[in-house]
Enzyme design. Sequence first.
Site, mmCIF file in Angstrom:
data_model
loop_
_atom_site.group_PDB
_atom_site.id
_atom_site.type_symbol
_atom_site.label_atom_id
_atom_site.label_comp_id
_atom_site.label_asym_id
_atom_site.label_seq_id
_atom_site.Cartn_x
_atom_site.Cartn_y
_atom_site.Cartn_z
ATOM 1 N N GLU A 70 0.866 -1.173 0.000
ATOM 2 C CA GLU A 70 0.000 0.000 0.000
ATOM 3 C C GLU A 70 0.908 1.229 0.000
ATOM 4 O O GLU A 70 1.828 1.310 0.820
ATOM 5 C CB GLU A 70 -0.891 0.006 1.252
ATOM 6 N N ARG A 77 5.957 -13.052 9.024
ATOM 7 C CA ARG A 77 6.577 -11.784 8.677
ATOM 8 C C ARG A 77 7.945 -11.685 9.324
ATOM 9 O O ARG A 77 8.246 -12.403 10.281
ATOM 10 C CB ARG A 77 5.691 -10.612 9.097
ATOM 11 N N LYS A 100 4.912 0.362 9.257
ATOM 12 C CA LYS A 100 4.895 1.690 8.637
ATOM 13 C C LYS A 100 4.340 2.746 9.584
ATOM 14 O O LYS A 100 4.822 3.871 9.621
ATOM 15 C CB LYS A 100 4.069 1.647 7.354
HETATM 16 P P1 ATP Z 1 3.142 -2.441 7.914
HETATM 17 O O1 ATP Z 1 2.747 -3.409 8.951
HETATM 18 O O2 ATP Z 1 4.576 -2.052 7.958
HETATM 19 O O3 ATP Z 1 2.234 -1.268 7.787
HETATM 20 P P2 ATP Z 1 1.802 -3.668 5.774
HETATM 21 O O4 ATP Z 1 1.657 -5.125 5.794
HETATM 22 O O5 ATP Z 1 0.605 -2.863 6.099
HETATM 23 O O6 ATP Z 1 3.071 -3.266 6.589
HETATM 24 P P3 ATP Z 1 1.806 -3.485 2.975
HETATM 25 O O7 ATP Z 1 2.154 -2.323 2.141
HETATM 26 O O8 ATP Z 1 0.396 -3.920 3.014
HETATM 27 O O9 ATP Z 1 2.333 -3.153 4.398
HETATM 28 O O10 ATP Z 1 2.743 -4.725 2.654
HETATM 29 C C1 ATP Z 1 2.962 -5.206 1.362
HETATM 30 C C2 ATP Z 1 3.378 -6.634 1.447
HETATM 31 O O11 ATP Z 1 4.547 -6.765 2.249
HETATM 32 C C3 ATP Z 1 2.308 -7.485 2.086
HETATM 33 O O12 ATP Z 1 2.148 -8.635 1.303
HETATM 34 C C4 ATP Z 1 2.847 -7.813 3.442
HETATM 35 O O13 ATP Z 1 2.414 -9.067 3.845
HETATM 36 C C5 ATP Z 1 4.348 -7.752 3.216
HETATM 37 N N1 ATP Z 1 5.024 -7.386 4.454
HETATM 38 C C6 ATP Z 1 4.836 -6.273 5.199
HETATM 39 N N2 ATP Z 1 5.594 -6.293 6.298
HETATM 40 C C7 ATP Z 1 6.310 -7.452 6.252
HETATM 41 C C8 ATP Z 1 7.271 -8.065 7.103
HETATM 42 N N3 ATP Z 1 7.665 -7.491 8.237
HETATM 43 N N4 ATP Z 1 7.780 -9.261 6.733
HETATM 44 C C9 ATP Z 1 7.396 -9.840 5.588
HETATM 45 N N5 ATP Z 1 6.499 -9.323 4.745
HETATM 46 C C10 ATP Z 1 5.947 -8.143 5.063
HETATM 47 MG MG MG Z 2 -1.167 -3.956 4.715
#
Ligand code: ATP
Ligand code: MG
Length: 574
Positions: A37, A263, A273
């Site tokens: 996102e 993760r 984020k």
């Molecule tokens: P955050 O928790 O940092 O806000 P998010 O999951 O909301 O991260 P996205 O932009 O939705 O952020 O993530 C894009 C992709 O990256 C998703 O498929 C998510 O599962 C993966 N992702 C995010 N954080 C991690 C992590 N710490 N380890 C592995 N994959 C991750």
């Molecule tokens: Mg997300």
Amino acid sequence: MEQGNSSLPSDFIRDIIEEDLRTDKHQGRVATRFPPEPNGYLHIGHAKSICLNFGIAAQYGGACNLRLDDTDPSGESKEYVDSIVRDVKWLGFDWEDRLYYASDYYEKLYLYALQLIREGKAYVCSLSAEEIREYRGALTKPGKESPYRNRTVEENLDLFQRMRAGEFDDGAHVLRAKIDMTSPNVTMRDPVIYRIKKESHYRTGDGWCIYPMYDFAHCLSDSIEKITHSICTLEFENNRPLYDWFLKELKVEHRPQQIEFARLNLSFTVLSKRKLIELVEKGIVSGWDDPQMPTLAGMRRRGFTPAAIRDFCERIGVAKNDSVIDMALLENCVREDLNEKAPRVMAVLRPLRVVIDNYPEGQVEEFNCPYHPKNSEMGARKVPFSRILYVEQDDFLENPPKKFYRLSPGREVRLRYGYFIRCIGVVKDHDTGEVVELHCTYDPGTRSGFAPDGRKVGSTIHWVSAAHSVPAEVRLYDRLFRVANPLEKGSDITEHLKRQSVEILRSCRLEASLEGTAPGSTFQFERTGYFCADVVDYSDKTPVFNRTATLRDTWAKIAAQREEAGGADSESPS
Ligand code: ATP
Ligand code: MG
């Protein structure tokens, strides 16, 4: 020891894919996507997902899409999209012409929602957000049906279309899937699939005032793009039945399979984020690309290489249970990569003036110094030597303890690439007593680095010629947090910040060859660490270098306990 295919990564996700290929489940296709996102910069956790999705596609002859999952106008922006594109490219992955936006699917998603309503599988609910939460129940408490659950199809169609037309305020109504309020899986209790949000979107502007929720948009975006394996993190495990429900009820042609993995959690930092935005907005760091940030932009500026990050992601592997990876492992990956790639140069971070009393005034010699001890292809440079040098303050001790082999009164050491020198005098500041200058003699017979009479010295120290050296600023970064888990106990991560996580040294002296270094270049400053010319603050007038990593650390020590200690980086009594 590794042979053939055994060097290719293998994990439970790849096992699933290989089985699917064997059974021809997706007609031999492998299609993945990385779906960030655009509401923040990518961090090292995202790198794990990027390496996994693009890596799998490459390994099995498939394709991986880059999809901006931009279904929430709040907090999303073009700046973030640009940063994501830049960072994925920098990591070394290529989505070719497959850069997609969920916001391009709004119309299709809306039609899918209408289809659900027509089939009696979705309804407009007019409970408040608070009430919806209350009615939903909890793990041990069954849900309660909304009084709006049995609106007619006509009424639902009318209300939903008017929601889209902007007739209602935020929160007045939502669209919900009609599933099962008694499901043991709370996610299945009539989840919200559309909400009203009268906010401009960075791409669609004011074209829409209803926005689809993640669970609805994501599975359908995957289906639209004909993704075969939709890989996401474990927190979506409970959402998988919902993912499948939408695809089944809407009878879509392509039904991707959601697979969850653990993760990445990394000690001494935060990978969320929301938390990272807080550090940026509160001015705790200088921006998303601050070299202390676990963002890809920050790590790039700090001097991390894409190869080191990819290597890290491969080493941590992919598993189904959550764990915390030691930050030291990441640091070790960059150290290993730079050990091979970084040219060696000399830089004195805390200079102490040394006068070689018996070296002719005005004379300058040039030493030919290789850039890498093990890779002659990296070439060599000329390093000037003259009567006045700088050495590192902590390479001298007036009253050395037993195992200190460096300079002290009367003691002889080797200058890296050059002569033996012996300390014969110490000049101190009248008021403070601080040592401000050393007087030494050199032995002209030791130019080769060895004494003709075979006598040994206790150590080799680095140096620069004072008149030829380049003044510079060097920033020594430490970890941002004092504790391994800054998220533990409450959510105020700012409480766990180190008081000083960067030390700025402003009177450093670099060897002459570093004049005019291109920002972004990386070096090993001999005996000190790996450093990268800062891409933001570097100028010819004030060269600025960031410390990427020290030469060794506890991780190396652990490894050294098993192997025999020793190596290029150690203080080597000769
Ligand atoms: P955050 O928790 O940092 O806000 P998010 O999951 O909301 O991260 P996205 O932009 O939705 O952020 O993530 C894009 C992709 O990256 C998703 O498929 C998510 O599962 C993966 N992702 C995010 N954080 C991690 C992590 N710490 N380890 C592995 N994959 C991750
Ligand atoms: Mg997300």
